[in-house]
Write a protein that holds these residues in place. Structure first.
Motif, short mmCIF file in Angstrom:
data_model
loop_
_atom_site.label_atom_id
_atom_site.label_comp_id
_atom_site.label_asym_id
_atom_site.label_seq_id
_atom_site.Cartn_x
_atom_site.Cartn_y
_atom_site.Cartn_z
N UNK A 168 -8.41 4.68 3.02
CA UNK A 168 -7.19 5.04 3.75
C UNK A 168 -6.41 3.77 4.11
N UNK A 169 -7.11 2.80 4.69
CA UNK A 169 -6.46 1.56 5.09
C UNK A 169 -5.81 0.87 3.90
N UNK A 170 -6.51 0.86 2.81
CA UNK A 170 -6.08 0.09 1.65
C UNK A 170 -4.94 0.77 0.89
N UNK A 171 -4.93 2.10 0.85
CA UNK A 171 -3.96 2.79 0.00
C UNK A 171 -2.81 3.44 0.76
N UNK A 179 -1.75 -10.61 0.20
CA UNK A 179 -3.22 -10.62 0.29
C UNK A 179 -3.79 -9.24 0.53
N UNK A 180 -2.95 -8.25 0.75
CA UNK A 180 -3.45 -6.90 1.06
C UNK A 180 -4.38 -6.37 -0.04
N UNK A 181 -3.97 -6.46 -1.28
CA UNK A 181 -4.79 -5.95 -2.39
C UNK A 181 -6.04 -6.81 -2.62
N UNK A 182 -5.92 -8.15 -2.69
CA UNK A 182 -7.15 -8.94 -2.86
C UNK A 182 -8.17 -8.73 -1.74
N UNK A 183 -7.70 -8.64 -0.50
CA UNK A 183 -8.62 -8.41 0.61
C UNK A 183 -9.27 -7.03 0.48
N UNK A 184 -8.50 -6.06 0.04
CA UNK A 184 -9.07 -4.73 -0.20
C UNK A 184 -10.20 -4.78 -1.21
#
Length: 169
Positions: free
Chosen positions: A119-122, A134-139
């Motif tokens: 949920x947080x990531x998408x 950095x949102x996607x790499x951290x995910x």
């Protein structure tokens, strides 16, 4: 690669040993990312620096990995019999029921906690203070943690099965 037998203990199968080690290994990507942020590396947080927040990130990383390492006790002899070098307790049989109860509760809580990552990531917007790049790499660094609860549940089930088998001998 299975653990040796302690007393009448039934050794863990290879897949359970791999699953237990998996619980430790999946904590490393996010932990290393947090350590980098604590040391001031520009890995996504604009405010990353060495201060109380940095100390908290280091503590969280160490606590996470140490907690995951406890699952190794479910496949090693010291999870069934206290090692002889432990004063006053060495050689005593570890009671299986409390181990299974605590580990099962942990597996459920970890599953509930990390299932929210999707949920947080998408769906949720990028949190404030996080560089959107950095949102996607951290995910991806946190994504392995989704498997922590199910892996722990699997290793716990095997521990319970083996302990029952050793008690019936």
């Amino acid at each position: 690669m299975s653990s040796g037998s302690a007393g009448g203990a039934v050794p863990a199968p290879r897949w359970a040993v791999w699953a237990a080690w998996g619980t430790v290994l999946i904590t490393l990507p996010s932990g290393l990312w947090r350590l980098g942020n604590a040391l001031g590396l520009p890995w996504g947080y604009a405010s990353a620096r060495w201060d109380q927040d940095g100390l908290a990130l280091i503590a969280l990383s160490l606590l996470t990995t140490a907690t995951a390492a406890l699952s190794l006790g479910l496949v090693r002899p010291w999870g069934q019999t206290v090692p002889g070098w432990v004063p006053q307790l060495g050689g005593r049989v570890v009671p299986a029921r409390p181990v299974v109860v605590v580990s099962s509760i942990g597996a459920v809580l970890l599953t509930l906690l990390w299932a929210q990552l999707f949920w947080w990531w998408t769906v949720e917007p990028v949190p404030s203070g996080v560089d959107p790049r950095w949102h996607t790499p951290v995910g991806f660094l946190y994504l392995p943690l989704v498997a922590w609860g199910p892996l722990l549940a699997t290793v716990t089930w095997d521990y319970r099965r083996r302990r029952r088998a050793s008690e019936s001998v």
